[in-house]
Enzyme design. Structure first.
Site, PDB file in Angstrom:
ATOM      1  N   ASP A  31       2.505   0.879  -4.181  1.00 54.90           N
ATOM      2  CA  ASP A  31       1.531   0.630  -5.334  1.00 54.90           C
ATOM      3  C   ASP A  31       1.099   1.827  -5.719  1.00 54.90           C
ATOM      4  OD1 ASP A  31       1.539  -2.190  -5.291  1.00 54.90           O
ATOM      5  OD2 ASP A  31      -0.122  -2.402  -3.872  1.00 54.90           O
ATOM      6  N   LYS A  82      -1.779  -8.748   1.815  1.00 56.80           N
ATOM      7  CA  LYS A  82      -1.469  -7.332   1.770  1.00 56.80           C
ATOM      8  C   LYS A  82      -2.084  -6.532   3.398  1.00 56.80           C
ATOM      9  CE  LYS A  82      -0.533  -6.005  -2.802  1.00 56.80           C
ATOM     10  NZ  LYS A  82      -0.883  -5.274  -4.065  1.00 56.80           N
TER      11      LYS A  82
END
Ligand code: ATR
Length: 525
Positions: A372, A334
């Site tokens: 997210d 990420k």
């Protein structure tokens, strides 16, 4: 075509496999190396009973065949992408030694006898390994050509992807006379790319087209090769191999229903847009299930794959080759993918993590997003967050997205973490308070408690991220974990009367946001 590799010990067992999956199948392969000796005489019956085109195969052990030969043991791992070795010495003309499993050495003559006997049953294809002894291979080929059975010349490499893959396919085809087949074991993304480039060369180059006149089969095994199995049709392979559920015949095989229902195999073509999730490990991801379901319910010509990788850069670099439209990104990439993007969304910059990369075309390049935090807020929609106190447990990447979302929503946030300095650093970045698990700043009765660590996740479900926390019963308690559905932490909260939320809604909501970024379409998951 989806090809079911039948590794049953008896003809009947194989016919049962076919019935179980018939609606998904275009072809089947019978693995004679798995059959019991007493069943080998029945090979000629099989094509008629199967009611589908059949490939007749007998693999030797080095090529992934049944180590037990003719049914001595059983269910293990032979591969149709691969071959047989020791069998129990049964004679196909009636002299079967035993079905008890006494193994004997593989012999070319025995294999050749078995295949020759099978050929009189009208098989559509016969697989003859390209290193088979000519003394036995040539009469088999002659017989096959006489009876109208197409010949597949196969080779297997369980150690990697050979540099000479294309040349080997060309050689195996013998000028288009045979169907070349290779099953190789990619061990990296570079290996996967090499298989895909070879497939393209076979479909697009003059030499490749001539060699693949009757078709070709080129598949990667294992987790790195998985995309080649799902994209087989798009990559030009005439079929992809599957195994019955619970009887995997080769590394990376999935069941026909998974391939058809989850991935929509029959609808995938060279023009299909490809999406996927980059991660390591990634095969457990639920994202393919979520995204592929969305494409099919909306009639979008796309497929979403798990991309096991330690080299996310290679996906961006080979976007055109793969026809990539976008990528989800998970642990551990990420952060690493952020510099790969041409543009970065504000949320990515502030959170310091990207879970979504969108290919905006040649001129605009790749844009990095973080969905997210949006997914995290979804189950809290409509609740009066602003001005309320939130306690966040954990100070890793997930916590950063949570704290970003909560501060953006106007909450007063306190971060606590096993390693106090990490919580303090995170808190400083978002202008809130932070410290160790029992920090003085910890609010007595927070309105919201968010658990962001992996403590309590399967398989270690007994873990408690905040032992002895005294729930008052008024808190909303949100655990980002979704396996198990209810962590020990959530069970304690529920017992105290708290409203509880697990991570499942966040998972699907962040995916819906990605789906929108990828396709421009709204999906409800
Ligand atoms: P993620 O991206 O999922 O947040 P991460 O960045 O590795 O993953 O962060 C993991 C978080 O879980 C950290 O807050 C970590 O605490 P430390 O900073 O002290 O390592 C927390 N965590 C992981 N295992 C833990 C454990 N056994 N007990 C307490 N906290 C734990």
């Amino acid at each position: 075509m989806i090809c079911l590799s039948c590794t049953g010990k008896t003809i009947e067992e194989n016919l049962e496999y076919i019935e179980r999956y018939r609606k998904y199948l275009g072809i089947v392969e019978i693995r004679a190396d798995f059959l019991r000796p007493s069943e080998l005489d029945r090979l000629p019956e099989f094509p008629g009973k199967a009611g589908l085109p059949v490939i007749l195969t007998y693999r030797k052990l080095e090529d992934g065949g049944s180590s037990s030969g003719s049914g001595a043991s059983s269910d293990g791992g032979a591969s149709s992408d691969s071959g047989a070795s020791i069998d129990s010495g049964a004679s196909i003309d009636g002299g079967a030694s035993s079905d008890s499993g006494a193994a004997v050495e593989f012999s070319e003559i025995r294999r050749s006898d078995i295949l020759m006997h099978g050929l009189c049953g009208g098989y559509r294809y016969i697989d003859i390994e390209d290193d088979a002894d000519e003394e036995y291979a040539l009469p088999l080929i002659a017989e096959a050509e006489k009876t109208g059975t197409a010949v597949i010349r196969s080779f297997h490499d369980f150690s990697g992807v050979p540099d000479c893959l294309f040349d080997r396919m060309i050689a195996a085809s013998d000028g288009g006379r045979f169907i070349p087949k290779a099953a190789v074991m990619p061990k990296s993304t570079a290996d996967l790319i090499s298989i895909i480039k070879t497939s393209r060369k076979l479909t697009d180059s003059v030499e490749g087209k001539a060699a693949a006149e009757q078709g070709f089969i080129l598949l990667g095994m294992g987790v790195y090769g998985f995309p080649t199995r799902v994209l087989a049709k798009a990559l030009g392979s005439m079929l992809t191999f599957c195994s019955p559920s619970g009887a995997q015949a080769a590394p990376g095989h999935v069941s026909p229903d998974q391939l058809a229902e989850v991935y929509g195999y029959s609808g995938i073509s060279r023009g299909s847009r490809v999406y996927g999730i980059l991660g390591h490990p990634v095969m457990h991801s639920q994202s393919p299930l979520i995204h592929n379901g969305g494409y099919r319910s909306l009639g979008i010509d796309a497929v979403y794959l798990p991309f096991e990788t330690t080299e996310p850069e290679l996906f961006i670099r080979n976007a055109e080759l793969l026809n990539l439209g976008g990528l989800s990104v998970t642990i551990p990439h990420k952060q690493r993918v952020i510099p790969l993007a041409d543009r970065v969304d504000e949320s990515v910059r502030t959170i310091g993590a990207c879970n979504t990369l969108v290919n905006c075309g040649r001129d605009e390049g790749w844009k990095a997003y973080n969905t997210d935090w949006i997914g995290f807020l979804a189950p809290l929609a409509g609740l009066p967050l602003s001005g309320k106190e939130a306690l966040v447990i954990g100070a890793g990447g997930a916590a950063r997205a949570v704290v970003y979302a909560l501060t953006k929503s106007g909450m007063k946030v306190t971060v606590i973490n096993r390693t106090a300095e990490k919580a303090e650093r995170l808190a400083a970045d978002f202008l809130c308070s932070g410290g160790g698990l029992s920090a003085a700043e910890r609010p007595d009765k927070p309105w919201l408690v968010v658990q962001t660590t992996s403590v309590g996740m399967s398989p270690d479900t007994a873990g408690d991220p905040l032992p002895g926390f005294d729930f008052s019963g008024t808190e909303v308690v949100y655990d980002l974990i979704y396996t198990p559905e209810k962590t020990t932490f959530l069970m304690q909260a529920e017992a105290a009367g708290c409203r509880i939320i697990n991570g499942h809604h966040m998972l699907t909501a962040q995916a819906a946001e990605q789906f929108l970024l990828f396709t421009g379409c709204k999906a409800s998951f």
